[in-house]
Design an enzyme around this catalytic site. Structure first.
Site, PDB file in Angstrom:
ATOM      1  CD  GLU A  31      -1.594   1.824   2.861  1.00  0.00           C
ATOM      2  OE1 GLU A  31      -1.202   3.042   2.847  1.00  0.00           O
ATOM      3  OE2 GLU A  31      -1.800   1.148   3.696  1.00  0.00           O
ATOM      4  CD  GLU A 106       7.552   3.883   1.596  1.00  0.00           C
ATOM      5  OE1 GLU A 106       6.795   3.748   2.633  1.00  0.00           O
ATOM      6  OE2 GLU A 106       8.055   4.956   1.323  1.00  0.00           O
TER       7      GLU A 106
HETATM    8 ZN   LIG Z   1       0.962   2.611   6.947  1.00  0.00          ZN
END
Ligand SMILES: [Zn+2]
Length: 459
Positions: A31, A106
């Protein structure tokens, strides 16, 4: 799904069913990562750029236990079109295949402050989840869900458990995108005042038409019912200066039904109000009178496939567990026999009906909340995709049923004579954080060796 009306606050959402099979946080890391540049928008951080220049009224992405959503909202036509374009490009053509560093940034990476310093894990999601795992309310929520659905995707942590996140490889991360981020597994939603045909043509010509229809296995399975209620004890970390006494969470949790059974879900929202939040709510009062916990609350969870109801005593002690269960069962038995307070039930129904009619979500666009609510049933079943925004019949049903012993029957069937439940105690432990840090350190030494080898081979 299209909801065309005169609301200028237009909403677009694209969601995917993304049931994780482990707790590495792959859905959550993905995401974050798809928003780090794509085919037509190769900026390093288009998300940040978007927020700066846009007139959006909402722009975010969210990972849930079984789905990932990318919603945008704006009152401005051009802005809306642009946001939709960027999001579609991000989910279908992200730069993650070309740039492993997106995953490293990330997800997780090794971090060395200086040559002599300790080797640490780092990463946006890794750090975010370390924070989430130290909040006891978050820990409780997660442990309750895991306890009721241990054999399904809900037994995993979709956000990622910091202990498991470093197990995720770049290849597995890409596989997850290949498998689930496909139009055949997507749920696209448009709401508001716009030319729907023009939007559909754009979405089709620019994106969907490039893909072949696929049969994608992303169905969420049901948890088989238990033979008996599971009694589970878990720990959560507290700081040295925090007390362990009067700091335990006791919870009584029961699986209710399917999320698409909308009347049943409404009924349990009302029950929650009548039993645990109305003035003088009997179950709350009985637990407080018994001096079990400082804060008593109920919650009904219908954002996943199988719904469940919880009764929680916060600030209690483990030694009170049997008493906690006894007070709940005795009180509920009495209510089921003698009848529930009809005034409280009616007040509950009126409260939820008013909220539904008013549809005031403060700063959140109405179309956004509808779009997210709709997925509570649409994600699992195509039969009645609009049922979440058509609740008026449900309220009428409840008003009538309340006169016919319906709520008493629900208490008996789901909260008393139900084996698919758990009594979960969440106990504070001062040494827990210390212990976890130690075990991570041991891990680091082994990892440090791997790290050295990899750096020698040019990684
Ligand atoms: Zn998050």
């Amino acid at each position: 799904m299209l909801i065309e009306n005169d609301d200028e606050n237009k909403v677009f959402n694209i969601a995917f069913r993304t049931p994780p099979k482990d707790s590495t946080g792959v859905a959550h890391i993905l995401e974050h990562s798809v928003l780090c540049g794509s085919r037509e928008f190769p900026l390093k951080d288009p998300f940040v750029e978007l927020v700066k220049g846009s007139l959006n009224t909402f722009l975010n992405a969210m990972t849930y236990p079984d789905k990932t959503c990318y919603p945008v909202a704006s009152c401005n036509d051009r802005d809306f079109q642009n946001l939709m374009h960027v999001y579609l490009d991000a989910v279908f053509y992200p730069n993650i295949y070309k740039k492993e560093e997106i995953f490293r940034q990330e997800g997780w990476n090794y971090h060395l402050e200086n040559k002599e310093g300790p080797l640490k894990y780092n990463g946006v999601v890794y750090n975010e989840m370390k924070g989430a795992f130290s909040s006891p309310d978050d820990v409780l929520e997660r442990e309750i869900m895991n306890s009721l659905f241990p054999d399904t995707t809900y037994g995993c942590e979709s956000g990622g458990d910091p202990v498991n996140i470093p197990d995720l490889t770049y290849e597995k991360f890409l596989d997850f995108h290949r498998r689930y981020y496909h139009p055949s597994n997507s749920f696209i939603y448009l709401y508001g005042n716009m030319d729907m045909e023009e939007k559909l043509v754009f979405i089709d010509e620019h994106y969907l038409s490039a893909f072949e229809a696929l049969a994608i296995d992303s169905q969420i399975e049901d948890q088989g019912a238990f033979d008996q209620v599971h009694d589970i004890r878990k720990n959560y970390p507290v700081a040295e200066n925090e007390g362990e006494e009067d700091n335990t969470y006791l919870s009584y949790n029961m699986v209710v039904g399917q999320a698409k059974d909308i009347n049943l879900s409404l009924a349990f929202e009302v029950l929650d109000y009548a039993l645990l939040s109305a003035p003088g709510a009997p179950l709350k009062q009985a637990l407080l009178d018994a001096k079990i916990g400082k804060d008593i609350y109920g919650s009904f969870e219908d954002g996943i496939k199988q719904t469940y109801f919880s009764i929680v005593a916060k600030g209690a002690n483990l030694s009170q567990k049997e008493e906690f269960v006894k007070v709940i069962r005795d009180t509920l038995t009495k209510i089921a026999e003698e009848g529930i307070d009809k005034k409280a039930v009616k007040a509950g129904i009126n409260y939820y009906e008013f909220r539904f009619r008013e549809a005031d979500f403060s700063s959140y666009p109405k179309g956004l909340m509808y779009g997210l609510d709709i997925l509570s049933s649409w994600l699992y079943d195509d039969e009645k995709p609009f049922c979440e925004v058509q609740l008026l019949e449900g309220f009428e049903f409840l008003k009538k049923a309340a006169e016919e012993g319906y709520f008493e029957e629900l208490i008996r069937k789901y909260l008393l004579d139900n084996a698919h439940g758990s009594i979960l105690s969440l106990v504070p432990e001062r040494a827990l954080r210390q212990k976890e840090i130690r075990s991570l350190k041991r891990g680091w030494r082994i990892i440090a060796a791997v790290f050295l080898m990899k750096s020698l081979s040019g990684w």
